[in-house]
Design a protein around this motif. Sequence first.
Motif, PDB file in Angstrom:
ATOM      1  N   ALA A  88       0.829  -1.204   0.000  1.00  0.00           N
ATOM      2  CA  ALA A  88       0.000   0.000   0.000  1.00  0.00           C
ATOM      3  C   ALA A  88       0.866   1.258   0.000  1.00  0.00           C
ATOM      4  N   PHE A  89       1.972   1.225   0.726  1.00  0.00           N
ATOM      5  CA  PHE A  89       2.866   2.382   0.770  1.00  0.00           C
ATOM      6  C   PHE A  89       3.466   2.658  -0.606  1.00  0.00           C
ATOM      7  N   LEU A  90       3.811   1.603  -1.317  1.00  0.00           N
ATOM      8  CA  LEU A  90       4.328   1.776  -2.682  1.00  0.00           C
ATOM      9  C   LEU A  90       3.249   2.379  -3.584  1.00  0.00           C
ATOM     10  N   GLY A  91       1.983   1.965  -3.370  1.00  0.00           N
ATOM     11  CA  GLY A  91       0.885   2.550  -4.133  1.00  0.00           C
ATOM     12  C   GLY A  91       0.724   4.024  -3.833  1.00  0.00           C
ATOM     13  N   HIS A 145       6.657   7.134   9.951  1.00  0.00           N
ATOM     14  CA  HIS A 145       5.320   6.657  10.307  1.00  0.00           C
ATOM     15  C   HIS A 145       5.192   5.170  10.032  1.00  0.00           C
ATOM     16  N   ILE A 146       5.495   4.762   8.817  1.00  0.00           N
ATOM     17  CA  ILE A 146       5.371   3.346   8.471  1.00  0.00           C
ATOM     18  C   ILE A 146       6.483   2.528   9.115  1.00  0.00           C
ATOM     19  N   LEU A 147       7.670   3.109   9.255  1.00  0.00           N
ATOM     20  CA  LEU A 147       8.770   2.362   9.849  1.00  0.00           C
ATOM     21  C   LEU A 147       8.471   1.989  11.304  1.00  0.00           C
ATOM     22  N   TRP A 151       7.811  -1.806  12.594  1.00  0.00           N
ATOM     23  CA  TRP A 151       8.699  -2.325  13.643  1.00  0.00           C
ATOM     24  C   TRP A 151       7.877  -2.867  14.804  1.00  0.00           C
ATOM     25  N   ALA A 152       6.870  -2.098  15.230  1.00  0.00           N
ATOM     26  CA  ALA A 152       6.019  -2.529  16.350  1.00  0.00           C
ATOM     27  C   ALA A 152       5.290  -3.817  16.003  1.00  0.00           C
ATOM     28  N   LEU A 153       4.784  -3.923  14.770  1.00  0.00           N
ATOM     29  CA  LEU A 153       4.079  -5.133  14.349  1.00  0.00           C
ATOM     30  C   LEU A 153       5.034  -6.318  14.296  1.00  0.00           C
ATOM     31  N   TRP A 154       6.254  -6.085  13.868  1.00  0.00           N
ATOM     32  CA  TRP A 154       7.271  -7.139  13.787  1.00  0.00           C
ATOM     33  C   TRP A 154       7.636  -7.665  15.174  1.00  0.00           C
ATOM     34  N   GLY A 195      -3.150   5.069   8.644  1.00  0.00           N
ATOM     35  CA  GLY A 195      -2.165   4.433   9.499  1.00  0.00           C
ATOM     36  C   GLY A 195      -2.660   3.187  10.193  1.00  0.00           C
ATOM     37  N   ALA A 196      -1.698   2.306  10.488  1.00  0.00           N
ATOM     38  CA  ALA A 196      -1.996   1.073  11.213  1.00  0.00           C
ATOM     39  C   ALA A 196      -1.929   1.274  12.716  1.00  0.00           C
TER      40      ALA A 196
END
Length: 297
Positions: A88-91, A145-147, A151-154, A195-196
């Motif tokens: 989605a970020f690439l989109g 933001h995405i990083l 990271w948190a999801l990982w 955002g997630a």
Amino acid sequence: MTSDSPSAPETSVPSCYRHPGRETYVRCTRCDRFICPDCMREAAVGHQCVECVNEGAKSVRRPSGAPRGGGDWRPTVTFALIGLCVVAFLGEIASSRFVYELLMTGVAVMPDGSVGGVAEGQWYRLVTSMFLHERPNGDALAITHILFNMWALWVVGPPLERMLGRVRFLALYLLAGIGGSVLLYVLDPGGAAVGASGAIFGLFAAFFVLGLKLGIPVQPIVLVLVLNLVITFAPGTNISWQGHIGGLAVGGLLAAAYAYTPPRLQRMVNVAAPAVVALALLLTVVVKTAAIPGSVL
């Protein structure tokens, strides 16, 4: 009702049969004994204990080089969610239209002059927005933001996915994300957010609740939560606090239902709890939409 231990009262907290000092609410789907996270092995349905996995493996020809003892477990749902966010970020980088067509908003005028939002019947925004993140637009800090979210999801995703199982983990993640979108819609229908973070806050809350139940140290997650809440409410930040708080509430509520339900009711609650939360969110959106003048209702 019978107890696993003849001398234990009916109100005693169940513990792992291999680690008696560890409280748990998960049963092996094969032998029905209680097992802690270290003893859980992913099965076709739910989890099995180490002994049942090894016993079952004796009757199955194992391919050469295959890992043993449940070592082939992978947090596939976590990986899939990260992959969807990256795609989605690439989109978003490719087209700004990708953002405003999928971001969360109750009702707003889009850059192309059209009016869109949940109130206009675009309910998919409640879900799609949780896979979007701030678009770079030449700002080097925007990528943080995405990083941070990935990271948190990982970090938090794999242990939660293992404790809850893939289906319950995915349900909690999605409903927490939707919960954040719904709270934004209720309190600020003209606002917009991506955002997630709502779903991530739901995972934080779930890890805290399950950690307390299972005796896992929760101090690190408490620190992360406090720091993020301080940032969320800090003056001058362009952060949707509604999304964070909505996700936090839904994630904690579902985790509590999973963790504190009596074992004999666990299977029913595994289905009923997410269904009840989803219905409550649906009804909230319907009521709010009906109250907005000119909405599709």
